[in-house]
Design a protein around this motif. Structure first.
Motif, PDB file in Angstrom:
ATOM      1  N   GLY A  19      43.872  20.533  73.964  1.00 61.29           N
ATOM      2  CA  GLY A  19      44.540  19.407  73.308  1.00 61.29           C
ATOM      3  C   GLY A  19      45.897  19.093  73.880  1.00 61.29           C
ATOM      4  N   TRP A  76      53.726  14.906  68.949  1.00 63.24           N
ATOM      5  CA  TRP A  76      53.696  14.919  67.483  1.00 63.24           C
ATOM      6  C   TRP A  76      52.284  15.161  66.960  1.00 63.24           C
ATOM      7  CZ3 TRP A  76      50.731  11.317  64.968  1.00 63.24           C
ATOM      8  CH2 TRP A  76      50.370  10.167  65.694  1.00 63.24           C
ATOM      9  N   GLN A  77      51.307  14.647  67.743  1.00 64.34           N
ATOM     10  CA  GLN A  77      49.925  14.818  67.304  1.00 64.34           C
ATOM     11  C   GLN A  77      49.497  16.284  67.460  1.00 64.34           C
ATOM     12  OE1 GLN A  77      47.732  11.597  68.858  1.00 64.34           O
ATOM     13  NE2 GLN A  77      45.875  12.082  67.710  1.00 64.34           N
ATOM     14  N   GLN A  78      49.951  16.869  68.578  1.00 62.95           N
ATOM     15  CA  GLN A  78      49.696  18.303  68.767  1.00 62.95           C
ATOM     16  C   GLN A  78      50.290  19.106  67.616  1.00 62.95           C
ATOM     17  OE1 GLN A  78      50.621  20.098  72.555  1.00 62.95           O
ATOM     18  NE2 GLN A  78      50.432  18.133  73.593  1.00 62.95           N
ATOM     19  N   TYR A  79      51.502  18.668  67.207  1.00 61.17           N
ATOM     20  CA  TYR A  79      52.170  19.385  66.134  1.00 61.17           C
ATOM     21  C   TYR A  79      51.364  19.295  64.848  1.00 61.17           C
ATOM     22  CZ  TYR A  79      55.441  20.344  62.354  1.00 61.17           C
ATOM     23  OH  TYR A  79      56.018  20.836  61.221  1.00 61.17           O
ATOM     24  N   LEU A  80      50.910  18.064  64.541  1.00 54.09           N
ATOM     25  CA  LEU A  80      50.174  17.888  63.288  1.00 54.09           C
ATOM     26  C   LEU A  80      48.890  18.713  63.284  1.00 54.09           C
ATOM     27  CD1 LEU A  80      50.631  14.124  62.370  1.00 54.09           C
ATOM     28  CD2 LEU A  80      51.779  16.151  61.436  1.00 54.09           C
ATOM     29  N   THR A  81      48.193  18.694  64.417  1.00 50.94           N
ATOM     30  CA  THR A  81      46.976  19.485  64.520  1.00 50.94           C
ATOM     31  C   THR A  81      47.274  20.957  64.270  1.00 50.94           C
ATOM     32  OG1 THR A  81      46.418  17.973  66.299  1.00 50.94           O
ATOM     33  CG2 THR A  81      44.943  19.839  65.965  1.00 50.94           C
ATOM     34  N   LEU A  90      47.334  15.295  74.305  1.00 45.46           N
ATOM     35  CA  LEU A  90      47.756  14.451  73.186  1.00 45.46           C
ATOM     36  C   LEU A  90      49.278  14.369  73.139  1.00 45.46           C
ATOM     37  CD1 LEU A  90      45.334  15.963  70.536  1.00 45.46           C
ATOM     38  CD2 LEU A  90      45.103  13.758  71.708  1.00 45.46           C
ATOM     39  N   PRO A  91      49.814  13.297  72.449  1.00 47.52           N
ATOM     40  CA  PRO A  91      51.274  13.243  72.280  1.00 47.52           C
ATOM     41  C   PRO A  91      51.761  14.457  71.470  1.00 47.52           C
ATOM     42  CG  PRO A  91      50.180  11.345  71.221  1.00 47.52           C
ATOM     43  CD  PRO A  91      49.117  12.137  71.920  1.00 47.52           C
TER      44      PRO A  91
END
Lengths: 340, 555
Positions: A81, A87-92, A84-85
């Protein structure tokens, strides 16, 4: 009568305060839990995004030793992953972390949670044993010193503690190993053993090595807090009422001196977990600490993040518990600072 | 054979200092003996020695016989028995005398359960009984409460009840009312007298307050520097002292009115002199140094009803005048002072000092300096208001240099000037606060406040922490400074007798409101508000031969 007039308002005041007590306690706990969640959230931001500040690319680690073809890079990047941007990595990551899933370890090619679960018992046992040593020896040496304030025993205790505090834990570890494990052969030198009893036996020396510095800290805090309380007038009052010295000390001095000791113990938890990295390395223990060092070394970000979050969580939770225990120790703190 | 007999008691510290030089006194059953003296006289040491509480490693000499048993040299077990059955002690500050982390019930039942072996239920029943005996309104409920929920007066009742739990034959009271308001003091003294009479206890009553001693004691022992100066019937010692020291003590003790028999004569009321002299004739008599109108302050507390500390206070103060603000703790007098000095923002109302608006907290350096020049405050405790690391001279110099362009040399000489004006010398400029006495420190604090030449000087309980003789000196100093410099003074105090010596006008505050204002003499002689009357009646007076029972103060 003058008396009744003067007493009446004071009594009315007392009566007005009492009913709100349980509501205040609930509000305190709720506030504390909210603060706890916020702290953990901020810590997670810091822990996750600090990865982007560290030089080195996880992809090149994963493909280490090979001449990576662009396709391989792309495949690994997608698999983890990493395309991905941020922030998206963070959310995941966060969504997983909340459920205990911290992703996969890059070095072990296993779930991070499994890697950690494997190592956790050793570190927990080590910290618990060290904690017990710290509590028993630290607090009792502090009490002994305070009760003999200014006498030889007090000075001897203080000098002893100061000398101990000058010993770094890696030096302490080496000395303990060479004396008790190598020369006397009482304890094993290496490893964490099989089964709980054997593990406890293996962890005796490591927990002593880990405890040394903290014993000093707790001992000194206990002593000064006790000395402070011994001077209080209510201690003299208790003495004047014919209570035995031991009773006075137990009921009016030790109990009242607990506050600062608990506060220090809260801070100490993080210190223990961090210091365990050194001790685990010295004694060759497969715990969280040595795993952390190893994972930082190999850029195994998911494991590092998980362990750091674990330490932060332990720290925050223990301190929240200390805070919540405070009104139980000192009823004035529940009534607000004004009552002191 | 008396209940307590002390003969030739000496106390030496390991360093070789002798603190008690052969003290002898006796207390009979049912008798109250006052032990009077200033700080350092050894009165507390003597009392503590009676229940085996002498300082660690101090060597005691002489004899103490309590209830037929010797105290000095007694074994630990005997001392415990003595504290449990024969003598109990009440201390000065009930707030610090009761463990703040345990309930009142725990305090009350502790000795009953642990020393007398009563069951929890029996101990609780006894505790309730004792708490009602000291007239606490709801004993059962109080048992579950913590000390911080109580007022000082209620706590002192708890202390008394706790001391009575062992049915002692002798009650040692160490300044039991010093930390309390006058009206509360009157109540506590009455409770003590009641219990003494009901139980036939002997009482050793330590106080620095001669008036109080004369109001409750049968006999008085006057101590100074570890020696007994004089001993005799309370009224005789108070009216016709035979020792010089006692005479001085009586003379310097402020009293409420000319009626109460002190022979201090010439320095009786120095305050009147400046009032009629300097300022009125100087032509600035009509100038108002301070005007307050509708000054208010409300404290909002978390989860509790707000406290209206000051409610619509309006008054003015002529230049050169001295106004006293009198009230008990919680009356709002200190909040008023702090608002005037600018330490506390006002919630509403107007405040002008020397014609300038001073209602807001100063912002920025320039405003702060201007505010400081308009009003200075001398605080209650000079031990806390002076920086222990800064010498007296330096403290004054710093204030001077902050507010003027003086160079260091002239600031130093000006500081010495100021020290001399408050009765100190150049040598004191080099001294750190630690080496100065309480009175000297308060002089330094006054000199520092005067260095700035403020329009108004606020003295917040500035003499309350001092011994009477030192207090008298500081009061004289204030009177002299007013005469010489036309100083405008706002004098915050709980003590009507002190106020009488300094101020020609008085404001009486209660629960944030000004209940009465008037000339000091008129107000003390013919108070119009019932609260003012209660305050005046609560001030202890020497008991006339056998006119009233002790502590009977209701008019």
């Amino acid at each position: 009568m003058a008396l009744d007039r003067a007493v009446a308002p004071a009594v009315a005041n007392v009566a007005a305060v009492s009913p709100g007590r349980s509501a205040r306690v609930i509000r305190r706990i709720a506030g504390r839990l909210g603060g706890l969640a916020l702290t953990l959230f901020l810590a997670s931001l810091l822990v996750f995004f600090s990865r982007f500040l560290v030089p080195g690319d996880p992809v090149s680690f994963l493909l280490r030793g090979r001449q990576p073809s662009p396709e391989a890079v792309a495949q690994v990047t997608e698999q983890y992953g990493l395309d991905l941007p941020a922030w998206q990595q963070y959310l995941t990551w966060l969504a997983g972390a909340v459920q205990g899933d911290f992703g996969r370890s890059l070095q072990y090619r296993q779930d991070v949670s499994a890697v950690i679960a494997d190592r956790l018992p050793v570190t927990l046992m080590l910290v618990v044993m060290a904690g017990a040593i710290i509590a028993v020896i630290g607090i009792s040496s502090g009490i002994v010193a305070a009760l003999n304030r200014g006498r030889a025993l007090d000075r001897a205790t203080l000098v002893g503690l100061t000398v101990l505090s000058a010993i770094p834990s890696f030096v302490g570890s080496i000395v303990l190993i060479s004396v008790f494990a190598v020369q006397l052969g009482w304890f094993p030198t290496f490893g964490s053993g099989e089964g709980p009893a054997d593990m406890a036996y293996h962890l005796v020396l490591p927990s002593i090595a880990l405890a040394i510095v903290f014993v000093v800290l707790v001992g000194k805090v206990t002593r000064s807090s006790m000395v402070d309380q011994l001077r209080r007038e209510h201690v003299e009052v208790a003495t004047s009422r014919g209570l035995r010295r031991a009773t006075v000390v137990r009921r009016h001095v030790v109990r009242n001196a607990l506050g600062p000791i608990l506060t220090v113990s809260g801070v100490l938890v993080a210190g223990l977990l961090v210091a365990s990295t050194i001790v685990e390395a010295a004694f060759g223990l497969a715990g969280i600490g040595s795993l952390l060092v190893q994972s930082v070394d190999r850029l195994d970000f998911p494991v590092v993040q998980a362990i750091v979050m674990l330490i932060v969580t332990a720290f925050v939770v223990v301190n929240a518990m200390v805070d919540l225990a405070e009104p139980w120790i000192d009823p004035r703190s529940a009534a607000g600072a004004g009552a002191r | 054979m008396s209940l307590l007999e002390i003969s030739n008691l000496t106390l030496d510290l390991p360093g070789g200092a002798r603190l008690l030089h052969g003290v002898s006194l006796a207390v009979g059953a049912g008798e109250t003996v006052g032990l009077v003296g200033e700080s350092g006289s050894g009165k507390s040491l003597t009392a503590r020695a009676v229940i085996g509480l002498a300082p660690d490693r101090a060597a005691l000499g002489g004899r103490i016989e309590l209830d037929g048993r010797s105290v000095i040299g007694a074994s630990g077990r005997d001392i415990l028995a003595l504290r449990r059955d024969s003598a109990a002690m009440i201390f000065q500050d009930p707030r610090s005398g009761i463990n703040p982390m345990r309930t009142i019930g725990d305090h009350m039942t502790e000795t009953l359960r642990l020393c007398e072996g009563l069951s929890a239920a029996a101990a609780t029943a006894r505790a309730v009984e004792l708490l009602s005996a000291v007239r606490l309104p709801r004993p059962e409920e109080h048992l579950r409460q913590y000390p911080h929920e109580f007022s000082g007066g209620m706590l002192q009742r708890v202390m008394i009840a706790g001391a009575l739990s062992g049915s002692p034959r002798l009650l040692v009271c160490d300044e039991p009312t010093t930390a309390l308001d006058v009206t509360t003091q009157a109540e506590i003294v009455r409770v003590l007298a009641d219990q003494r009479d009901a139980r036939g206890m002997g009482m050793l009553f330590i106080t620095h307050d001669l008036n109080l001693a004369a109001s409750i004691c049968d006999r008085v022992v006057v101590m100074r520097a570890g020696r007994i100066e004089e001993e005799g019937p309370a009224l005789r010692v108070f009216t016709r002292p035979s020792a010089d020291y006692t005479a001085r003590l009586v003379a310097t003790t402020p009293t409420l009115g000319p009626g109460s028999g002190s022979g201090s004569g010439a320095d009786e009321r120095p305050a009147d002199v400046p009032a009629s002299d300097a300022p009125r004739s100087g032509g600035r008599a009509s100038a108002l140094a301070l005007t307050a109108s509708g000054l208010s302050k409300t404290y909002h507390r978390h989860g509790k009803p707000p406290v209206r500390a000051v409610v619509e206070a309006s008054f003015d103060l002529e230049a050169g005048a001295a106004l006293a603000v009198v009230g008990e703790s919680g009356s709002g007098k200190s909040t008023l002072a702090r608002m005037i000095v600018g330490l506390e923002p006002t919630d509403g109302g107007e405040l002008a000092i020397a014609g300038r608006d001073r209602a807001t907290i100063p912002r920025g350096r320039r405003e702060r300096l201007a505010r400081a020049r308009s009003v200075q405050m001398v605080f209650q405790d000079p031990y806390l208001s002076l920086d222990p690391r800064i010498t007296a001279g330096r403290a004054i110099e710093d204030a001077l240099r902050l507010h003027s362009d003086l160079d260091r040399a002239s600031a130093t000489s000006r500081a010495v000037d100021l020290l001399e004006q408050v009765g100190l010398t150049a040598a004191h400029a080099e001294a750190r606060p630690r080496t100065l006495s309480g009175g000297q420190r308060q002089r330094v604090a006054i000199a520092r406040a005067l260095a700035i030449e403020p329009d108004v000087l606020v003295l917040d309980e500035a003499t309350s922490a001092l011994d009477v003789s030192v207090q008298a000196q500081v009061l004289d100093l204030i009177a002299r400074l007013r005469r010489e410099r036309g100083l405008t003074v706002l004098f915050i105090s709980h003590d009507l007798a002190v106020v009488r010596r300094v101020c020609e006008e008085v404001l009486v505050m209660r629960a944030g409101e000004i209940v009465e204002r008037g000339g000091t003499v008129r107000l003390l002689e013919a108070p119009s508000h019932p609260y003012t009357r209660l305050l005046i009646d609560s001030v202890p007076r020497p008991r006339q031969a056998d006119a009233q029972p002790a502590g009977a103060t209701v008019a």
